[in-house]
Design a protein around this motif. Sequence first.
Motif, PDB file in Angstrom:
ATOM      1  N   LEU A  91       2.261  37.101  63.367  1.00 54.04           N
ATOM      2  CA  LEU A  91       2.337  36.743  64.782  1.00 54.04           C
ATOM      3  C   LEU A  91       3.635  36.046  65.153  1.00 54.04           C
ATOM      4  CD1 LEU A  91      -1.282  35.470  65.514  1.00 54.04           C
ATOM      5  CD2 LEU A  91      -0.234  37.581  66.304  1.00 54.04           C
ATOM      6  N   ILE A  92       4.357  35.529  64.156  1.00 53.71           N
ATOM      7  CA  ILE A  92       5.580  34.779  64.463  1.00 53.71           C
ATOM      8  C   ILE A  92       6.598  35.626  65.212  1.00 53.71           C
ATOM      9  CG2 ILE A  92       7.607  33.720  63.387  1.00 53.71           C
ATOM     10  CD1 ILE A  92       5.734  32.417  61.385  1.00 53.71           C
ATOM     11  N   PRO A  93       6.902  36.869  64.780  1.00 52.22           N
ATOM     12  CA  PRO A  93       7.861  37.658  65.582  1.00 52.22           C
ATOM     13  C   PRO A  93       7.392  37.920  66.997  1.00 52.22           C
ATOM     14  CG  PRO A  93       7.568  38.611  63.393  1.00 52.22           C
ATOM     15  CD  PRO A  93       6.514  37.571  63.546  1.00 52.22           C
ATOM     16  N   VAL A  94       6.080  38.153  67.167  1.00 49.94           N
ATOM     17  CA  VAL A  94       5.555  38.401  68.513  1.00 49.94           C
ATOM     18  C   VAL A  94       5.718  37.168  69.379  1.00 49.94           C
ATOM     19  CG1 VAL A  94       3.514  39.055  69.815  1.00 49.94           C
ATOM     20  CG2 VAL A  94       3.934  40.091  67.584  1.00 49.94           C
ATOM     21  N   LEU A  95       5.383  36.009  68.842  1.00 50.05           N
ATOM     22  CA  LEU A  95       5.518  34.775  69.614  1.00 50.05           C
ATOM     23  C   LEU A  95       6.979  34.472  69.917  1.00 50.05           C
ATOM     24  CD1 LEU A  95       2.894  32.553  67.766  1.00 50.05           C
ATOM     25  CD2 LEU A  95       2.618  33.773  69.923  1.00 50.05           C
ATOM     26  N   GLY A  99      -1.091  35.160  56.342  1.00 50.79           N
ATOM     27  CA  GLY A  99      -0.491  36.463  56.639  1.00 50.79           C
ATOM     28  C   GLY A  99      -0.540  36.797  58.116  1.00 50.79           C
ATOM     29  N   LEU A 100      -1.666  36.496  58.761  1.00 51.28           N
ATOM     30  CA  LEU A 100      -1.764  36.764  60.195  1.00 51.28           C
ATOM     31  C   LEU A 100      -0.785  35.909  60.992  1.00 51.28           C
ATOM     32  CD1 LEU A 100      -5.650  37.059  60.617  1.00 51.28           C
ATOM     33  CD2 LEU A 100      -3.961  38.906  60.605  1.00 51.28           C
ATOM     34  N   LEU A 101      -0.641  34.649  60.587  1.00 53.68           N
ATOM     35  CA  LEU A 101       0.314  33.791  61.291  1.00 53.68           C
ATOM     36  C   LEU A 101       1.747  34.292  61.112  1.00 53.68           C
ATOM     37  CD1 LEU A 101      -1.126  30.232  60.550  1.00 53.68           C
ATOM     38  CD2 LEU A 101      -1.212  31.499  62.695  1.00 53.68           C
ATOM     39  N   ALA A 112      -8.802  33.078  49.600  1.00 56.27           N
ATOM     40  CA  ALA A 112      -8.542  34.375  50.223  1.00 56.27           C
ATOM     41  C   ALA A 112      -8.447  34.246  51.741  1.00 56.27           C
ATOM     42  CB  ALA A 112      -9.644  35.365  49.840  1.00 56.27           C
ATOM     43  N   ALA A 113      -9.335  33.439  52.337  1.00 53.62           N
ATOM     44  CA  ALA A 113      -9.282  33.246  53.783  1.00 53.62           C
ATOM     45  C   ALA A 113      -7.989  32.550  54.190  1.00 53.62           C
ATOM     46  CB  ALA A 113     -10.490  32.432  54.248  1.00 53.62           C
ATOM     47  N   ALA A 114      -7.549  31.575  53.387  1.00 56.71           N
ATOM     48  CA  ALA A 114      -6.293  30.894  53.703  1.00 56.71           C
ATOM     49  C   ALA A 114      -5.114  31.855  53.608  1.00 56.71           C
ATOM     50  CB  ALA A 114      -6.092  29.713  52.756  1.00 56.71           C
ATOM     51  N   GLY A 115      -5.109  32.707  52.579  1.00 60.95           N
ATOM     52  CA  GLY A 115      -4.030  33.689  52.475  1.00 60.95           C
ATOM     53  C   GLY A 115      -4.022  34.674  53.630  1.00 60.95           C
TER      54      GLY A 115
END
Length: 287
Positions: free
Chosen positions: A156-160, A151-153, A144-147
């Motif tokens: 963040l991809i569009p923001v980065l 998801g957070l990464l 669950a933590a990996a998922g």
Amino acid sequence: MATISSLPGGNDVLRVLRGTTDITGQLLDTAGNITRIAVNTLDPRAGSGPELLRVLRRTTAELAEASASPQAQETFHRIVDTLTRLGTTGAPLATHPVSEPAQVLLAALGDSLLPVLDAVEPAVEECAAVAGELSEALSPLLPAAAGLAAGLLLALIPVLRAAAEVMRDSAPELRRIADALTAALAPALPLQVALAERAAAVAADVARATLPPLADLTEAAAAATQAARPALVAGEELFVAGLEQLQPLLLATASHTGRAARAVAVRVSAAVSPAAERGVVVAVTSA
């Protein structure tokens, strides 16, 4: 006078010959098995030998074709160029005059840190063991933590990407900001160095003046702690006993809270589900 060792008897000679014959036979059997495997692998009648050679030829041809493509050649050239730049850039650092004080500093730090590392080694090993046990206990939560992290990464991809595009488009402005900061801070650096030297001298004097009283205060605090140790131990025992007395109450409260939450969830799901069967009543009673 030295004695002459007796010659081996007939039985000994026969036993040695029999052992040598057995070992030779085993070696010949092994060689025959290896030869049979090689023949079966490359036998044209079985079809495995030509198939193996055909697969090897096709694989080799595909690798040669892939490596000869313009993209692969460009990639190889870029890798070699990058390695060459790293070598030419990093080589002067080893012979630069600044590298010698850095090496001396690293050697001094290593010599001073060795006793500290020896002292904390048992604690580090114990912490590593406890961390391993904790990771094993928390292993069900890791997917669950990996998922969640994935998801957070992804979020963040569009923001980065947008930030990278903005920085790329604003390269002239960033260069102007850097030049302005350099021009503003460069004249102040000698003054900052002089102020730092004065501050270091004052801090050294203050440290020399405050260390003896601090040592006396530390010794007094240690003596007071040793004197109050029985009272601290008694307080800890009372606290642990209180927790042991409250444990059944806490468990009962958690159990009742869980039952109430499940009942509320069942009622909410039954109320908001239009596809539920009519006439079905769900009742949850608390024990």
